[in-house]
Design an enzyme around this catalytic site. Structure first.
Site, PDB file in Angstrom:
ATOM      1  N   ILE A 133      -1.575  -7.321  -2.604  1.00  0.00           N
ATOM      2  CA  ILE A 133      -2.068  -7.930  -1.375  1.00  0.00           C
ATOM      3  C   ILE A 133      -2.611  -6.807  -0.502  1.00  0.00           C
ATOM      4  O   ILE A 133      -2.230  -5.648  -0.663  1.00  0.00           O
ATOM      5  CB  ILE A 133      -0.973  -8.740  -0.644  1.00  0.00           C
ATOM      6  CG1 ILE A 133       0.271  -7.891  -0.373  1.00  0.00           C
ATOM      7  CG2 ILE A 133      -0.613  -9.984  -1.424  1.00  0.00           C
ATOM      8  CD1 ILE A 133       1.380  -8.646   0.340  1.00  0.00           C
ATOM      9  N   ASP A 134      -3.516  -7.156   0.391  1.00  0.00           N
ATOM     10  CA  ASP A 134      -4.196  -6.142   1.192  1.00  0.00           C
ATOM     11  C   ASP A 134      -3.225  -5.341   2.059  1.00  0.00           C
ATOM     12  O   ASP A 134      -2.139  -5.815   2.401  1.00  0.00           O
ATOM     13  CB  ASP A 134      -5.244  -6.795   2.094  1.00  0.00           C
ATOM     14  CG  ASP A 134      -6.356  -7.465   1.309  1.00  0.00           C
ATOM     15  OD1 ASP A 134      -6.611  -7.034   0.179  1.00  0.00           O
ATOM     16  OD2 ASP A 134      -6.956  -8.420   1.838  1.00  0.00           O
ATOM     17  N   LYS A 135      -3.648  -4.172   2.443  1.00  0.00           N
ATOM     18  CA  LYS A 135      -2.838  -3.278   3.267  1.00  0.00           C
ATOM     19  C   LYS A 135      -2.266  -3.972   4.493  1.00  0.00           C
ATOM     20  O   LYS A 135      -1.081  -3.840   4.809  1.00  0.00           O
ATOM     21  CB  LYS A 135      -3.690  -2.077   3.705  1.00  0.00           C
ATOM     22  CG  LYS A 135      -3.020  -1.157   4.715  1.00  0.00           C
ATOM     23  CD  LYS A 135      -3.998  -0.118   5.251  1.00  0.00           C
ATOM     24  CE  LYS A 135      -3.389   0.687   6.388  1.00  0.00           C
ATOM     25  NZ  LYS A 135      -4.361   1.621   6.998  1.00  0.00           N
ATOM     26  N   THR A 137      -2.063  -7.251   5.073  1.00  0.00           N
ATOM     27  CA  THR A 137      -1.471  -8.558   4.805  1.00  0.00           C
ATOM     28  C   THR A 137       0.009  -8.350   4.538  1.00  0.00           C
ATOM     29  O   THR A 137       0.389  -7.405   3.847  1.00  0.00           O
ATOM     30  CB  THR A 137      -2.133  -9.231   3.589  1.00  0.00           C
ATOM     31  OG1 THR A 137      -3.519  -9.463   3.862  1.00  0.00           O
ATOM     32  CG2 THR A 137      -1.470 -10.551   3.250  1.00  0.00           C
ATOM     33  N   ARG A 234      -9.667 -14.358   2.988  1.00  0.00           N
ATOM     34  CA  ARG A 234     -10.469 -13.859   4.109  1.00  0.00           C
ATOM     35  C   ARG A 234     -11.947 -14.249   3.939  1.00  0.00           C
ATOM     36  O   ARG A 234     -12.614 -14.661   4.895  1.00  0.00           O
ATOM     37  CB  ARG A 234     -10.314 -12.346   4.215  1.00  0.00           C
ATOM     38  CG  ARG A 234      -8.873 -11.915   4.469  1.00  0.00           C
ATOM     39  CD  ARG A 234      -8.645 -10.444   4.178  1.00  0.00           C
ATOM     40  NE  ARG A 234      -9.309  -9.594   5.156  1.00  0.00           N
ATOM     41  CZ  ARG A 234      -9.341  -8.265   5.060  1.00  0.00           C
ATOM     42  NH1 ARG A 234      -8.768  -7.647   4.026  1.00  0.00           N
ATOM     43  NH2 ARG A 234      -9.944  -7.553   5.988  1.00  0.00           N
TER      44      ARG A 234
END
Length: 303
Positions: A133-135, A137, A234
């Site tokens: 998962i994104d930094k 998130t 997103r």
């Protein structure tokens, strides 16, 4: 070594044309040209070379140099752990795996500091990491502790049997109670740091959403992933006109100050690699996310 061969179908600058056909930046392509990794008709060219119709472009990408990843004693919120898997509730701001510019302080560094029996199937850059998962998130992430677990979890991802549900706060008042966004995602050719809905060099992407709460100028939604493309939620929410709050990369510059997008991986479910039993985990919204919701004016539901 990865090798690619292309045949030019238009007259264009070599660096731009090649970068548009893969997930590579123009600067990366220019570096390949300078070092002889990329050849045109078997010959080295300059980065501003203008392709002619029928030119044959050959790219031979050398093996990446593995980064040295050191164990670090970083506190982790471990939701579940056994001999095969670890489920972690990742905080905002933590990068999942090391890369250029992020060789320490990552989830992988923390995991290596926690245990030394992670799956090595992905090499030393991403030991045990099955998905990410994104930094910025927050939320649940599963990690494999051995190759058997890694292969099982990766197979479940491919077969779309993993349950991944996210809570997101988006800009605008969403009209629909629920829906499905089915739109392919690929690299944005105008900005290599972003993804976009496109039919060019794109992959299938499907997101299901359900309205949870309406606020003045915002909506809280649950997003369920059927596929797992980079920045999928997103990009998809932006595509339907409801960019994530706190996400200036894909939304308006004037947004909530959360230090990152208002996106939380709240539910994660999978079949245990060894027992084959279904396991499901939930993580509550982080305090900063809840604090932002408390500031908003809720719109009461009407019958």
């Amino acid at each position: 070594m990865e090798s690619y061969t292309f045949v030019a179908d238009e007259k264009a600058r070599i660096d731009k044309w090649v970068s548009d056909r893969g997930e590579w930046s123009r600067s990366q392509v220019q570096e390949w040209i300078k070092t002889g990794v990329l050849l045109v008709n078997g010959t080295a060219v300059k980065p501003n070379y203008k392709l002619q119709l029928g030119d044959e472009i050959e790219v031979n990408i050398p093996e990446a140099v593995e980064l040295e990843v050191l164990p670090e004693q970083i506190s982790l919120d471990i939701v579940y752990e056994d001999e095969d898997v670890i489920v972690v509730n990742k905080p905002r701001g933590m990068v999942v795996h090391p890369a250029a510019g992020h060789t320490s302080g990552t989830l992988v560094n923390a995991l290596l500091g926690h245990c030394d029996d992670l799956s090595g199937i992905n090499g030393v850059k991403r030991p045990g990491i099955v998905h990410r998962i994104d930094k910025d998130t927050t939320g649940l992430l599963m990690v494999a502790k051995n190759d058997l677990a890694h292969e099982s979890l990766a197979s479940q991802l491919k077969d779309k049997t993993i349950k991944r549900e996210y809570i997101a706060l988006v800009h605008g008042e969403l009209v629909h109670e629920l829906g499905t966004i089915e739109a392919p995602i690929g690299r944005d050719t105008n900005d290599r740091q972003r993804m976009t809905v496109t039919d060019r060099n794109a992959k299938e992407a499907v997101t299901h959403f359900r309205l949870l709460e309406r606020y003045k100028d915002f909506t809280l939604v649950e997003c369920k992933l059927e596929t797992g493309r980079t920045h999928q939620i997103r990009v998809h929410m932006r595509y339907i006109g409801h960019s994530l709050a706190g996400d200036p990369k894909y939304g308006p510059r004037r947004t909530i100050d959360l230090g990152g997008q208002a996106l939380h991986a709240a539910t994660l479910g999978f079949y245990h690699p060894r027992t084959k039993l279904w396991m499901e985990f939930e993580a509550p919204l982080p305090e900063d996310f809840k604090a932002e919701l408390a500031k908003l004016d809720k719109i009461e539901k009407t019958r």
